[in-house]
Design a protein around this motif. Structure first.
Motif, PDB file in Angstrom:
ATOM      1  N   ILE A 196      10.624 -16.759   7.847  1.00  0.00           N
ATOM      2  CA  ILE A 196      11.905 -17.179   8.412  1.00  0.00           C
ATOM      3  C   ILE A 196      12.861 -17.591   7.310  1.00  0.00           C
ATOM      4  CG2 ILE A 196      13.047 -18.830   9.921  1.00  0.00           C
ATOM      5  CD1 ILE A 196      11.340 -16.644  11.295  1.00  0.00           C
ATOM      6  N   PHE A 197      12.349 -18.279   6.306  1.00  0.00           N
ATOM      7  CA  PHE A 197      13.202 -18.661   5.177  1.00  0.00           C
ATOM      8  C   PHE A 197      13.739 -17.417   4.479  1.00  0.00           C
ATOM      9  CE2 PHE A 197      13.675 -19.617   0.627  1.00  0.00           C
ATOM     10  CZ  PHE A 197      14.637 -20.618   0.699  1.00  0.00           C
ATOM     11  N   SER A 198      12.871 -16.428   4.306  1.00  0.00           N
ATOM     12  CA  SER A 198      13.285 -15.173   3.674  1.00  0.00           C
ATOM     13  C   SER A 198      14.325 -14.456   4.524  1.00  0.00           C
ATOM     14  CB  SER A 198      12.063 -14.275   3.462  1.00  0.00           C
ATOM     15  OG  SER A 198      12.440 -13.006   2.985  1.00  0.00           O
ATOM     16  N   LEU A 199      14.108 -14.419   5.842  1.00  0.00           N
ATOM     17  CA  LEU A 199      15.032 -13.727   6.745  1.00  0.00           C
ATOM     18  C   LEU A 199      16.376 -14.444   6.826  1.00  0.00           C
ATOM     19  CD1 LEU A 199      12.531 -12.908   9.625  1.00  0.00           C
ATOM     20  CD2 LEU A 199      13.682 -11.246   8.174  1.00  0.00           C
ATOM     21  N   LYS A 200      16.340 -15.757   6.805  1.00  0.00           N
ATOM     22  CA  LYS A 200      17.584 -16.525   6.908  1.00  0.00           C
ATOM     23  C   LYS A 200      18.489 -16.247   5.721  1.00  0.00           C
ATOM     24  CE  LYS A 200      19.346 -21.186   7.696  1.00  0.00           C
ATOM     25  NZ  LYS A 200      19.010 -22.637   7.758  1.00  0.00           N
ATOM     26  N   ARG A 201      17.890 -16.018   4.562  1.00  0.00           N
ATOM     27  CA  ARG A 201      18.690 -15.734   3.368  1.00  0.00           C
ATOM     28  C   ARG A 201      19.383 -14.377   3.466  1.00  0.00           C
ATOM     29  NH1 ARG A 201      16.324 -14.883  -1.222  1.00  0.00           N
ATOM     30  NH2 ARG A 201      14.244 -14.529  -0.371  1.00  0.00           N
ATOM     31  N   ASN A 225      20.401 -12.785   6.299  1.00  0.00           N
ATOM     32  CA  ASN A 225      21.473 -12.891   7.300  1.00  0.00           C
ATOM     33  C   ASN A 225      21.872 -11.524   7.875  1.00  0.00           C
ATOM     34  OD1 ASN A 225      23.052 -14.683   8.797  1.00  0.00           O
ATOM     35  ND2 ASN A 225      24.882 -14.183   7.616  1.00  0.00           N
ATOM     36  N   ASN A 226      20.971 -10.522   7.755  1.00  0.00           N
ATOM     37  CA  ASN A 226      21.257  -9.194   8.296  1.00  0.00           C
ATOM     38  C   ASN A 226      20.330  -8.812   9.433  1.00  0.00           C
ATOM     39  OD1 ASN A 226      23.433  -8.427   6.627  1.00  0.00           O
ATOM     40  ND2 ASN A 226      22.036  -7.919   4.960  1.00  0.00           N
ATOM     41  N   LEU A 227      19.289  -9.598   9.680  1.00  0.00           N
ATOM     42  CA  LEU A 227      18.318  -9.251  10.717  1.00  0.00           C
ATOM     43  C   LEU A 227      18.958  -9.348  12.093  1.00  0.00           C
ATOM     44  CD1 LEU A 227      15.237  -8.529  10.901  1.00  0.00           C
ATOM     45  CD2 LEU A 227      14.930 -10.873  11.712  1.00  0.00           C
ATOM     46  N   THR A 228      18.919  -8.232  12.825  1.00  0.00           N
ATOM     47  CA  THR A 228      19.520  -8.201  14.161  1.00  0.00           C
ATOM     48  C   THR A 228      18.493  -8.054  15.273  1.00  0.00           C
ATOM     49  OG1 THR A 228      19.828  -5.792  14.040  1.00  0.00           O
ATOM     50  CG2 THR A 228      21.651  -7.178  13.281  1.00  0.00           C
ATOM     51  N   ARG A 229      17.289  -7.587  14.935  1.00  0.00           N
ATOM     52  CA  ARG A 229      16.278  -7.332  15.961  1.00  0.00           C
ATOM     53  C   ARG A 229      14.916  -7.813  15.467  1.00  0.00           C
ATOM     54  NH1 ARG A 229      16.521  -3.243  20.109  1.00  0.00           N
ATOM     55  NH2 ARG A 229      14.468  -2.875  21.022  1.00  0.00           N
ATOM     56  N   LEU A 230      14.268  -8.670  16.251  1.00  0.00           N
ATOM     57  CA  LEU A 230      12.967  -9.218  15.876  1.00  0.00           C
ATOM     58  C   LEU A 230      12.016  -9.092  17.062  1.00  0.00           C
ATOM     59  CD1 LEU A 230      11.091 -10.795  13.955  1.00  0.00           C
ATOM     60  CD2 LEU A 230      12.063 -12.916  14.892  1.00  0.00           C
ATOM     61  N   THR A 231      10.839  -8.495  16.798  1.00  0.00           N
ATOM     62  CA  THR A 231       9.794  -8.359  17.809  1.00  0.00           C
ATOM     63  C   THR A 231       8.526  -9.000  17.266  1.00  0.00           C
ATOM     64  OG1 THR A 231      10.704  -6.267  18.629  1.00  0.00           O
ATOM     65  CG2 THR A 231       8.418  -6.757  19.177  1.00  0.00           C
ATOM     66  N   LEU A 232       7.960  -9.934  18.026  1.00  0.00           N
ATOM     67  CA  LEU A 232       6.719 -10.603  17.646  1.00  0.00           C
ATOM     68  C   LEU A 232       5.682 -10.362  18.734  1.00  0.00           C
ATOM     69  CD1 LEU A 232       8.089 -14.016  16.289  1.00  0.00           C
ATOM     70  CD2 LEU A 232       7.429 -12.004  14.975  1.00  0.00           C
ATOM     71  N   ILE A 233       4.477  -9.930  18.310  1.00  0.00           N
ATOM     72  CA  ILE A 233       3.399  -9.623  19.238  1.00  0.00           C
ATOM     73  C   ILE A 233       2.145 -10.360  18.765  1.00  0.00           C
ATOM     74  CG2 ILE A 233       2.100  -7.763  20.354  1.00  0.00           C
ATOM     75  CD1 ILE A 233       4.243  -5.821  19.400  1.00  0.00           C
ATOM     76  N   PHE A 234       1.455 -11.028  19.691  1.00  0.00           N
ATOM     77  CA  PHE A 234       0.194 -11.731  19.395  1.00  0.00           C
ATOM     78  C   PHE A 234       0.367 -12.844  18.370  1.00  0.00           C
ATOM     79  CE2 PHE A 234      -1.533  -7.170  19.867  1.00  0.00           C
ATOM     80  CZ  PHE A 234      -1.551  -7.252  21.246  1.00  0.00           C
ATOM     81  N   SER A 235       1.558 -13.404  18.248  1.00  0.00           N
ATOM     82  CA  SER A 235       1.838 -14.297  17.110  1.00  0.00           C
ATOM     83  C   SER A 235       1.277 -15.700  17.270  1.00  0.00           C
ATOM     84  CB  SER A 235       3.355 -14.390  16.889  1.00  0.00           C
ATOM     85  OG  SER A 235       3.899 -13.122  16.669  1.00  0.00           O
ATOM     86  N   SER A 294       6.353 -24.062  15.849  1.00  0.00           N
ATOM     87  CA  SER A 294       6.579 -22.825  15.088  1.00  0.00           C
ATOM     88  C   SER A 294       7.741 -22.022  15.671  1.00  0.00           C
ATOM     89  CB  SER A 294       5.305 -21.977  15.065  1.00  0.00           C
ATOM     90  OG  SER A 294       4.781 -21.793  16.365  1.00  0.00           O
ATOM     91  N   PHE A 295       7.919 -22.089  16.993  1.00  0.00           N
ATOM     92  CA  PHE A 295       9.037 -21.365  17.594  1.00  0.00           C
ATOM     93  C   PHE A 295      10.377 -21.919  17.129  1.00  0.00           C
ATOM     94  CE2 PHE A 295      12.262 -21.042  20.943  1.00  0.00           C
ATOM     95  CZ  PHE A 295      12.360 -19.667  21.044  1.00  0.00           C
ATOM     96  N   SER A 296      10.439 -23.211  16.877  1.00  0.00           N
ATOM     97  CA  SER A 296      11.702 -23.827  16.468  1.00  0.00           C
ATOM     98  C   SER A 296      12.223 -23.236  15.164  1.00  0.00           C
ATOM     99  CB  SER A 296      11.530 -25.349  16.335  1.00  0.00           C
ATOM    100  OG  SER A 296      10.580 -25.648  15.318  1.00  0.00           O
ATOM    101  N   CYS A 297      11.317 -22.672  14.342  1.00  0.00           N
ATOM    102  CA  CYS A 297      11.767 -22.033  13.089  1.00  0.00           C
ATOM    103  C   CYS A 297      12.678 -20.839  13.382  1.00  0.00           C
ATOM    104  CB  CYS A 297      10.567 -21.559  12.272  1.00  0.00           C
ATOM    105  SG  CYS A 297       9.477 -22.858  11.692  1.00  0.00           S
ATOM    106  N   LEU A 298      12.408 -20.144  14.495  1.00  0.00           N
ATOM    107  CA  LEU A 298      13.182 -18.948  14.811  1.00  0.00           C
ATOM    108  C   LEU A 298      14.624 -19.267  15.164  1.00  0.00           C
ATOM    109  CD1 LEU A 298      10.631 -17.017  17.084  1.00  0.00           C
ATOM    110  CD2 LEU A 298      10.991 -16.767  14.632  1.00  0.00           C
ATOM    111  N   LEU A 299      14.888 -20.473  15.631  1.00  0.00           N
ATOM    112  CA  LEU A 299      16.231 -20.835  16.079  1.00  0.00           C
ATOM    113  C   LEU A 299      17.261 -20.759  14.959  1.00  0.00           C
ATOM    114  CD1 LEU A 299      15.333 -23.902  18.359  1.00  0.00           C
ATOM    115  CD2 LEU A 299      15.612 -21.506  19.013  1.00  0.00           C
ATOM    116  N   ASN A 300      16.779 -20.711  13.714  1.00  0.00           N
ATOM    117  CA  ASN A 300      17.702 -20.637  12.583  1.00  0.00           C
ATOM    118  C   ASN A 300      18.176 -19.226  12.271  1.00  0.00           C
ATOM    119  OD1 ASN A 300      17.614 -23.444  11.973  1.00  0.00           O
ATOM    120  ND2 ASN A 300      15.593 -23.160  11.050  1.00  0.00           N
TER     121      ASN A 300
END
Length: 951
Positions: A772-777, A779-789, A795-801
């Motif tokens: 998430i830290f890497s993705l936040k930097r 700032n281009n990620l538009t679509r995220l799919t998580l399976i079996f995570s 841990s979900f609160s990290c995604l809110l960023n």
């Protein structure tokens, strides 16, 4: 189109010359080297000759329809270009052919080909003489004499016929009222307002604006109408504007005596400003092709006056010049208005203007061909009005239209399309004509179009854009010019599928055949493919398709699952020079051996077939760039795949029949370790991970799209190191060997270019926080799919960023009891799907969270007994889907009269569509403002549907 053909040929000649050093530098027989040197010299001379002629062709193309001599010259050059292309491709084919077989066989082939090299060189010399002869004759053409005729072509589409009488107008309605309102509203304020009307050629833009213009012009002190040509000059346009105002002002004496013909731009602007000073005026700028038109003339209009401007255009960018939301996009007419317009045109001599009952069926069939395009309906009606009103006569005309044996119906429309086509650069024109190869009403996927265009050589890489980026730009230009219609956009707003209007397609097909671009076989009549460069087969009946051979064919596209490959095998034997073969959907389990003798093949499409194995002979196709085997029965690729050093696109997704219907779980296929040698790859998906392959994946630095499956935790370190070398990555998918596998991705630093990410496997807290830290930097990620995570509250609160997300899918990924979305979470999110969360019993949405959410899916959440708290704050939410939540929640929402105190229905009253699915009780309902229905249980989506959701 001769310019486009020559441009592509020059590129191919350059590539052929690029092989000269390597071929002649190798050890060869003396006579072979001499023959090859002579052949390369001929290629070089022909290339130089064509380069000198290219600029002339660019200008001559404009006049071929107005001068028969010019047309014949262009046709001659096009035919000669095709002959040269045949020679170059035959040369390439024989070079590859002689490299296969045993040593003795190779020597025999080399000696045999010496004669062929000499023959090809002689043919080139003869063609060069014919080009020089044609080039000498072109000086006889007086282009200046033709230009005065051609200068009027642009104005043909805006003839007086567009200024219809009020009683003949159809479908003006709300658009007319809206345009009138914008022009007349607040005229007392000194303010300029621009209104734009846009849509495809022939959709009625000029008719609508003319109707409103003549109705409101008396409300203004000055009114003018100017038609803007594509090749306008700013001085001429300003002169037209001042004259347009003056000619509509019978009381103006001063300006009527001024000679504007010799004035410069500065003086013209001064006169326009003086004339409009203190006045209320309206100006129509009809058929504007470029945005810069407005910016070049706007200085002529004074700020102390009240101005109303209406711009009509086929170009979307031009439409965006509008003030605020003053944009009208015209669409084709609906069935009722289409019929009304047709009757007014076809029966204009009759007072009732009613179609006789005995002609209604055939009339409707003819009308269906027009697909609501007003200009097509009007042209059809006018033609029929001068024919005998009998069923046989009209039926015969319909057959002519169907078979495209006559273009009488579309003469007027052809002028409209001609203007649109001739404005296009030759590469873009090629892309448009290529779209005519798809069947009528076919939904053309953007990615498939792009791959075809790249293979055909229509796209050229620029200094700051990849060829894929350029191809996407071309698609947007065709859409913005109303030559293609968008059917569906993806969640990022990009074109996902598009189609071609039926009338535009018919005209495009006629143009394609005229220019020898392509032909379509639909099984309706005998067909000889000889001489065809591109062929589209759209019938399972190939009995009438001549097998006499088509040695000139370069591209073969097959549509329809009913066609068996066995029926095509004899036909394929004569296609030695084929470069594109798209067999998508064909009923076949194996490829005929003849395919692997197509040494010039660059594109091989096997998508949605039953192919079970690709043989080792695939290695013969050394020029192959695209191998599309999505959704086949493949389980492995042969070792020889590594010989395809030019391969750029390799898609081998498989969808197992036993795939989990709740969670999409793709299967990968086994690839040889040497796959890492294919360093030109830009797409590689979906492959099975193994220790040796994963260790060397970092050599694939050009990858844009990468998907890997059956990843074990021991692979993760090498996989992370490899991915971090893929600096251009846009789409990444990593799936573990099963849902219990832990993906150790804490070392992964994702590239800034990444837009789509899918992870299938358990994520430890450290892996997720680092990701998430890497993705936040980025700032281009538009679509995220998580399976079996195995996400939980913390841990979900990290995604809110992740504030750049548009789409978030959680498939069997959340194991917490509550989900909380704070006020700052997901500001751009449009779609949220949560599937298979067995413990989730509460969802809280704080006001301000997800302000742009359009669709919310909650599926397989048995403990969820209440609607999400705060769902009433999601004011843009259009669709809510609840599937297999608790029975209590389903019962509450299904009740027509909910119990007193139950606020659930009121909280979702603003949502247009609410769908409730309860498979245990065989319940499916759609409630809300749009529709209410009680139906049987909804069938589970297919694996392919799930694949589309996932991808």
């Amino acid at each position: 189109m001769a310019e486009g053909v020559v441009a592509l040929l020059i590129l191919k000649l350059g590539l052929a010359l690029g092989r000269e050093t390597s071929i002649l530098g190798a050890k060869k027989l003396f006579h072979e080297a001499t023959a090859l040197s002579r052949l390369f010299q001929g290629i070089r001379e022909v290339k130089e000759e064509l380069e000198g002629m290219q600029s002339f062709l660019r200008g001559a193309e404009r006049f071929k329809d107005t001068d028969e001599t010019t047309a014949n010259f262009i046709k001659k050059i096009r035919d000669l270009a095709f002959e040269i292309e045949d020679i170059v491709d035959e040369f390439t084919y024989m070079l590859e052919d002689r490299s296969h077989g045993a040593l003795a066989s190779k020597i025999v082939k080399r000696i045999k080909h010496i004669k062929a090299w000499r023959h090809l060189a002689s043919k080139l010399e003869y063609i060069k003489l014919k080009i020089e002869s044609a080039d000498r004759r072109k000086v006889r053409y007086d282009m200046r004499g033709i230009s005065s005729v051609a200068g009027n072509i642009d104005d043909c589409s805006t003839s007086s016929g567009n200024f219809a009488r009020e009683e003949d107008l159809v479908g003006i309605g709300k658009n007319g009222e809206l345009l009138t309102h914008w022009l007349k509203n607040n005229l007392e304020q000194q303010r300029s307002i621009i209104t734009t009307v846009w849509g495809m050629g022939g959709v009625g833009k000029t008719t609508l604006v003319a109707y409103v213009y003549y109705a409101v012009k008396t409300e203004f002190d000055a009114a003018g109408w100017v038609t803007v040509s594509k090749s306008y000059l700013i001085e001429d346009l300003l002169k037209q504007i001042i004259r347009g105002f003056i000619n509509n002002d019978p009381q103006e004496d001063l300006y009527n005596h001024i000679d504007f013909s010799t004035m410069r731009i500065t003086n013209l602007i001064e006169h326009i400003r003086n004339y409009l000073h203190g006045k209320r005026y309206v100006l129509i700028l009809d058929d504007v092709w470029a945005v810069d038109v407005w910016f070049k003339i706007r200085a002529a209009f004074p700020s102390d006056s009240t101005g109303r401007f209406v711009i009509t255009s086929r170009i979307h960018e031009v439409a965006l010049l509008a003030t605020g939301n003053c944009i009208i996009q015209l669409e084709p007419l609906g069935p009722q208005h289409s019929w009304e317009l047709f009757c007014k045109e076809a029966f204009w001599k009759n007072e009732e203007k009613v179609c006789p009952p005995e002609l209604e069926i055939v009339a409707q069939k003819l009308l269906d061909r027009c697909s609501g395009l007003p200009i097509a309906i009007a042209c059809l009606g006018r033609l029929l009005s001068f024919k005998e009103p009998s069923y046989d006569v009209w039926e015969n005309l319909y057959k002519d239209v169907q078979s495209q044996l006559t273009n009488n119906v579309i003469l007027d429309i052809n002028v409209v399309l001609k203007v649109s086509l001739e404005e296009l650069p030759h590469d873009l024109k090629n892309c448009f004509l290529h779209c005519t190869m798809f069947p009528e009403d076919y939904l053309m996927p953007r990615k498939r179009l792009v791959r075809h265009w790249l293979t055909a050589g229509f796209i050229r890489e620029t200094s700051n854009k990849t060829m894929e980026d350029v191809a996407n730009d071309y698609l947007h230009k065709l859409v913005n010019r109303s030559l293609l219609q968008v059917v569906e956009r993806n969640r990022n707003g990009e074109v996902h599928t598009c189609r071609m209007h039926d009338i535009i397609r018919i005209l495009g097909l006629a143009k394609s055949e005229e220019e020898c671009f392509c032909r379509v076989y639909d099984g309706s009549r005998a067909f000889v493919a000889e001489g065809t460069r591109r062929l589209s087969i759209q019938s399972s009946n190939v009995n009438q398709l001549s097998q006499s051979g088509a040695p000139h064919l370069r591209h073969l596209y097959i549509f329809g699952s009913g066609l068996s490959i066995d029926s095509l095998t004899p036909f394929l034997k004569s296609f030695n020079l084929l470069s594109s073969l798209d067999l998508q959907g064909v009923n076949m389990k194996s490829l005929p051996h003849v395919v692997f003798k197509l040494y010039n093949l660059r594109f091989l499409g096997l998508r949605d077939t039953y192919i079970e194995i690709i043989p080792r002979s695939i290695g013969r196709l050394r020029h192959l760039e695209f191998l599309d085997a999505w959704n086949t029965k493949l389980t492995t690729l042969p070792e020889d795949i590594v010989q395809l050093q030019k391969l750029r696109y390799l898609n081998v997704y498989t969808i197992p029949e036993e795939a989990d219907r709740k969670v999409v779980f793709f299967g990968g296929i086994r690839v040889p370790t040497g796959i890492v040698q294919l360093t030109s790859l830009q797409t590689l998906q979906l492959v099975e991970a193994n220790t040796e392959t994963v260790r060397h994946l970092g050599s694939l630095t050009q990858l844009r799209s990468f998907a890997v499956s059956k990843v074990r935790n021991e692979h993760c370190v090498d996989l992370c190191n490899a991915i971090m070398k893929m600096r251009h990555l846009v789409h990444l998918e990593i799936t573990g060997i099963d849902e219990k596998e832990i993906l150790l991705l804490e070392a992964l630093r994702l590239p800034p270019s990444l837009s789509k990410l899918s992870l299938g496997g358990q994520l430890c807290g450290k892996s997720l926080s680092h990701l998430i830290f890497s993705l936040k930097r980025t700032n281009n990620l538009t679509r995220l799919t998580l399976i079996f995570s195995k996400l939980r509250d913390d841990s979900f609160s990290c995604l809110l960023n992740l504030h750049s997300l548009y789409v978030l899918h959680l498939f069997k990924a959340y194991e917490g009891k509550t989900l909380y979305f704070d006020a700052t979470s997901f500001p751009k999110l449009k779609r949220l799907s949560i599937w298979d969360a067995p413990w989730l019993n509460k969802v809280d949405i704080e006001q301000g969270a997800m302000p742009n959410l359009v669709k919310l899916v909650l599926r397989d959440i048995p403990k969820l007994k209440t609607l999400p708290t705060g769902i009433e704050h999601l004011r843009l939410l259009e669709e809510l889907e609840l599937r297999d939540t608790s029975e209590d929640l389903i019962d509450k929402l299904r009740q027509k009269e909910p119990p007193i105190g139950c606020e659930a229905p009121k909280r979702i009253d603003h949502i247009k569509r609410v769908s409730i699915y309860g498979t245990q009780k065989n319940v499916k309902e759609n409630i809300g403002r749009l529709q209410i229905s009680n139906e049987q249980v909804l069938e589970e989506p297919s694996s392919t549907q799930l694949a589309n959701i996932h991808l």
